[in-house]
Design an enzyme around this catalytic site. Structure first.
Site, short mmCIF file in Angstrom:
data_model
loop_
_atom_site.label_atom_id
_atom_site.label_comp_id
_atom_site.label_asym_id
_atom_site.label_seq_id
_atom_site.Cartn_x
_atom_site.Cartn_y
_atom_site.Cartn_z
CB SER A 33 -0.95 -0.03 1.21
OG SER A 33 -1.89 1.03 1.13
CG HIS A 43 -4.09 -1.16 -0.62
ND1 HIS A 43 -3.89 -1.13 0.75
CD2 HIS A 43 -4.52 -2.41 -0.90
CE1 HIS A 43 -4.21 -2.31 1.27
NE2 HIS A 43 -4.59 -3.09 0.29
CG ASP A 89 -5.23 -5.97 2.78
OD1 ASP A 89 -5.77 -7.06 3.04
OD2 ASP A 89 -5.14 -5.49 1.64
#
Length: 353
Positions: free
Chosen positions: A172, A199, A296
């Site tokens: 991310s 992401h 995540d």
């Protein structure tokens, strides 16, 4: 201003910083902040991208502080060119348009910036901004110092299989720059399929796939439903769906795209990719968690470990945000905690049978 973070080791050369900003006042203030900390020195101040490129052809620096809104060639347009001649210098975008989550911020990271920081008015550059700027530089400098040479790496991590048939990477915030470090060490003969969940908004994914292909020197495509995993190819998740791996009747594997809600709230999410790949590949899977906010990837990393696969995560020193990798470490699920370049080198070693 009191210096924070790591001191400059006795006898060690200070990290050289180039400041690029069209405002004379901003350049002067930022240079004063940099020069006020041990371990850093302003190597140059320039007011345009063109002047920066001329400077970098003559001088070598360790860090570049880049404004985006400049006359002539703007910072985003110039960033790839600056990076190509910067000889490995880390680029930190310092701009009023670089707020967290802003389109310019995301694009700068996709183009190769190591970090971004929102720039206030020159009158507000002391205090919080100065502290945050030097924290960014200190963290990046620490990551450079902790890089591992290939000769000192073990032949494989404690839980790594003798070989693996897929590499799954989740990332991310800060992950795009880390991906470059992971992928660049891979030789052309490295033919393991690589799947990536990063992401990013959907509109940035095509550009991201192009950037990844350039980093890795191999094809990179955006995942489509029922796409087969092929040797030597990188597949990235679209911004609107999760990647899930499924087995095929002929012994090969493919991707299904799904859009269900997941506990992390991310779309796409790393967890479905890791969990499904663990179900298909078991001990012949390598999962990698790079810089990013949140948790995540933790659930998926647990599934990988339970299936006998290997989990590597980016170390805190080199991470822009240590949320995702740090969460995996906190749960005791990481087989190795390393800078991105060392992870890439271990990927190559792990493939040798």
């Amino acid at each position: 201003m009191a210096a924070r973070g790591w001191p400059n080791p006795v006898g060690a050369a200070a990290a050289r910083v180039l400041v690029i900003d069209d405002s004379v006042v901003a350049r002067t203030v930022i240079a004063r902040i940099v020069d006020g900390h041990p371990g850093f020195v302003t190597a140059g101040q320039v007011g345009s991208a063109a002047a920066a490129m001329e400077f970098l052809l003559r001088e070598r620096v360790d860090f570049i502080l880049l404004d985006l809104a400049m006359p002539g060639l703007d910072g985003l347009t110039a960033l790839p060119g600056i990076a190509s001649i910067a000889q490995g210098a880390r680029i930190v975008v310092v701009s009023s348009s670089a707020a967290a989550g802003a389109a310019a911020t995301i694009r700068a990271l996709a183009l190769g910036a190591a970090d971004t920081l929102e720039k206030p008015a020159a009158s507000d550059m002391s205090g919080a901004f100065a502290r945050l700027l030097m924290e960014r530089l200190e963290r990046l400098a620490a990551g450079r110092r902790h890089g591992l040479a290939l000769a000192h790496l073990p032949q494989r991590t404690a839980n790594a299989p003798a070989a693996f048939d897929v590499v799954a990477i989740g990332a991310s915030t800060g992950g795009i720059h880390a991906l470059s470090g992971v992928l660049q060490p891979l030789p052309p003969a490295f033919d393991v399929p690589i799947i990536i969940t990063q992401h990013l908004p959907a509109t940035f994914i095509p550009y991201f796939a192009t950037q990844v292909a350039g980093m890795a020197g191999r094809p990179c495509v955006i995942a489509t439903d029922l796409m087969r995993l092929r040797p030597g190819q990188i597949v990235v998740a679209p911004g609107t769906a999760h990647i899930r791996c499924i087995p095929l009747s002929d012994g090969q594997s493919a991707i299904r795209l799904t859009r269900e809600a997941v506990p992390s709230g991310c779309m796409p999410s790393v967890d479905p990719m890791f969990t499904s790949a663990a179900e298909v590949f078991g001990a012949r899977m390598l999962a990698i968690v790079l810089s990013g906010m949140g948790r995540d990837g933790v659930t998926g990393a647990r599934a990988v470990r339970q299936a006998g696969g290997c989990v590597m995560v980016q170390d805190e020193a080199s991470s822009v945000v240590w949320g995702m990798p740090g969460a995996v470490v906190a749960q005791g699920l990481a087989d190795a905690v390393l800078p991105p370049e060392a992870i890439g080198q271990l990927m190559v070693l792990g493939r040798r049978i």
